[in-house]
Design an enzyme around this catalytic site. Structure first.
Site, PDB file in Angstrom:
ATOM      1  N   GLY A   1      54.293 102.038  -7.678  1.00  0.00           N
ATOM      2  CA  GLY A   1      54.838 102.875  -6.630  1.00  0.00           C
ATOM      3  C   GLY A   1      56.258 103.324  -6.871  1.00  0.00           C
TER       4      GLY A   1
ATOM      5  N   HIS B   1      61.178  87.129 -10.013  1.00  0.00           N
ATOM      6  CA  HIS B   1      61.166  88.310 -10.879  1.00  0.00           C
ATOM      7  C   HIS B   1      62.580  88.499 -11.421  1.00  0.00           C
ATOM      8  CE1 HIS B   1      60.678  92.650 -11.944  1.00  0.00           C
ATOM      9  NE2 HIS B   1      61.952  92.677 -11.572  1.00  0.00           N
TER      10      HIS B   1
ATOM     11  N   HIS C   1      49.083  90.681  -9.655  1.00  0.00           N
ATOM     12  CA  HIS C   1      49.215  91.579  -8.497  1.00  0.00           C
ATOM     13  C   HIS C   1      47.808  92.024  -8.092  1.00  0.00           C
ATOM     14  CE1 HIS C   1      53.613  91.820  -8.420  1.00  0.00           C
ATOM     15  NE2 HIS C   1      53.514  91.639  -9.727  1.00  0.00           N
TER      16      HIS C   1
ATOM     17  N   TYR D   1      59.563  91.043  -3.521  1.00  0.00           N
ATOM     18  CA  TYR D   1      60.843  91.236  -4.200  1.00  0.00           C
ATOM     19  C   TYR D   1      62.025  90.998  -3.258  1.00  0.00           C
ATOM     20  CZ  TYR D   1      59.423  93.558  -8.614  1.00  0.00           C
ATOM     21  OH  TYR D   1      58.942  93.853  -9.865  1.00  0.00           O
TER      22      TYR D   1
ATOM     23  N   ARG E   1      61.768  90.166 -21.320  1.00  0.00           N
ATOM     24  CA  ARG E   1      61.999  91.577 -21.006  1.00  0.00           C
ATOM     25  C   ARG E   1      62.979  92.232 -21.976  1.00  0.00           C
ATOM     26  NH1 ARG E   1      61.636  94.616 -16.404  1.00  0.00           N
ATOM     27  NH2 ARG E   1      61.081  92.808 -15.134  1.00  0.00           N
TER      28      ARG E   1
ATOM     29  N   ASP F   1      51.078  89.260 -15.327  1.00  0.00           N
ATOM     30  CA  ASP F   1      51.605  90.343 -14.493  1.00  0.00           C
ATOM     31  C   ASP F   1      50.543  91.425 -14.329  1.00  0.00           C
ATOM     32  OD1 ASP F   1      53.544  91.402 -12.839  1.00  0.00           O
ATOM     33  OD2 ASP F   1      54.682  92.357 -14.435  1.00  0.00           O
TER      34      ASP F   1
END
Length: 382
Positions: A71, A197, A65, A132, A229, A287
């Protein structure tokens, strides 16, 4: 411009012993054994003796990124942009920038500008169109035209599935997006990858399987990330890779995320290989500069830390030193396999005709002494 590197203990990533490497401008012009006649000589050749240190391919990172991320906890939780000096020291010589949750205050134009800034600093930098959410945000008005006409755009992503922050795409929407990216990639001579993602919802990777079941799009058109994850998603990812897909493990993590059930990336690699997943089906990404957020049981933001580009090199070291993987086998996860998945034909290997992206490692330690990108030394330790 000719540079001759001598006495390099080369991993290409396969081990080739002591070698000499001739760099002509941006590429590897020739490779020969160290005791063979010198590949070049004369006043126009710069000769550097690497004194038997290991030389490996520069790392390829499919998800960075570069304009920052985050955010999810309000404007105060936005993460910073990637700095050039940090990037040059990380060992990543090729990266792909992406937007994430926020595609409103962070834009495709800003992403492209940052990618070009990093390229001007010496790296090979690319990006995805989209973010996204669907419909995707683009530069030209369409995914197809972004991939066709913008040299840096190699696919679409980071599209969210199985995550409460995504737009909950239907099978038809995902199929249409993948078909558009695939066709545009073919026309442009690019990978046209759909970078995914993956959240922690119980649907896991099922949306991608449904696309493959109901269309002619192969599973390998997708590259889903964050497969480590949760332990449940990891197990589904192993099945996905056995079915013909690729899986990507995230190297940035925190103790809190591991305590919540994330599988550390090096452990995920070792376990996937033990489960007989083909190494070519596994990639790693940092990431970097994204937020690594935590949410409570009701999906409310509970804090974050930023991802780190240097975690990619660190995890490779853990694969070798903590899990006993041969260096050449571990390297493929962050070089060869990543370049192949992204469709980057001259990246991920040290071979004649390939880009001269390489790392010189310290003698006897998992530390980077030098970084060479496109034939130029861009970082030296100390």
């Amino acid at each position: 411009m000719l540079t001759l590197l001598t006495n390099a203990r080369l991993y290409a990533p396969a081990p080739r012993g002591l070698c000499q490497l001739l760099i002509a401008d941006r590429r590897l012009a020739a490779i020969a054994a160290a005791d063979a006649p010198a590949l070049a000589s004369g006043p126009t050749v710069t000769v550097l003796d690497l004194e038997g240190r290991r030389v490996i391919p520069g790392l390829v990172d499919p998800l960075v990124h570069v304009t920052g991320g985050g955010g999810e906890g309000g404007f105060g939780s936005r993460t910073a942009e990637l700095g050039l000096e940090e990037a040059l020291a990380s060992g990543v010589t090729t990266l792909v920038g992406a937007l994430g949750t926020d595609a409103v205050t962070r834009t495709p134009a800003g992403l492209l500008g940052k990618v070009r800034e990093l390229a001007a600093g010496g790296l090979s930098a690319y990006c995805y169109t989209g973010s996204y959410q669907l419909p995707p945000v683009t530069l030209t008005g369409s995914v197809r035209e972004d991939i066709l006409f913008v040299p840096e755009v190699i696919g679409v992503g980071e599209v969210a599935i199985s995550d409460h922050r995504g737009s909950q795409p239907t099978t038809a929407e995902l199929t249409r997006l993948a078909a558009e990216a695939r066709t545009a990639g073919m026309l442009a001579g690019k990978g046209g990858i759909v970078f995914i993602h993956t959240g922690d919802a119980p649907t896991h990777l099922e949306p991608l399987r449904e696309v493959a079941r109901t269309s002619a799009i192969p599973l390998a058109q997708f590259l889903p990330t964050h497969i480590n994850r949760t332990r449940e998603l990891f197990e589904d990812g192993v099945r996905f890779a056995r079915e013909g897909g690729r899986i990507d493990f995230t190297t940035s993590t925190t103790p809190a995320l591991i305590a919540d059930g994330e599988v550390p990336a090096a452990e995920a690699v070792a376990r996937a290989l033990h489960a007989r997943v083909a190494p070519s089906r596994i990639t790693l990404s940092s990431d970097a500069n994204a937020s690594l957020p935590r949410f409570d049981a009701e999906g409310r933001f509970a804090g974050l830390e930023p991802g780190r580009l240097g975690s990619l090199f660190e995890v490779l070291g853990e694969c070798v030193e903590a899990h006993g993987l041969p260096l050449e086998r571990a390297l493929g996860m962050a070089s060869t396999h990543a370049a192949d998945a992204l469709g980057l034909a001259r990246k991920g290997r040290l071979a004649e005709g390939f880009d001269a992206d390489l790392l010189v490692l310290a003698d006897g330690a998992w530390t980077i002494d030098e970084v060479w990108a496109l034939g130029r030394r861009v970082h030296r330790r100390g």
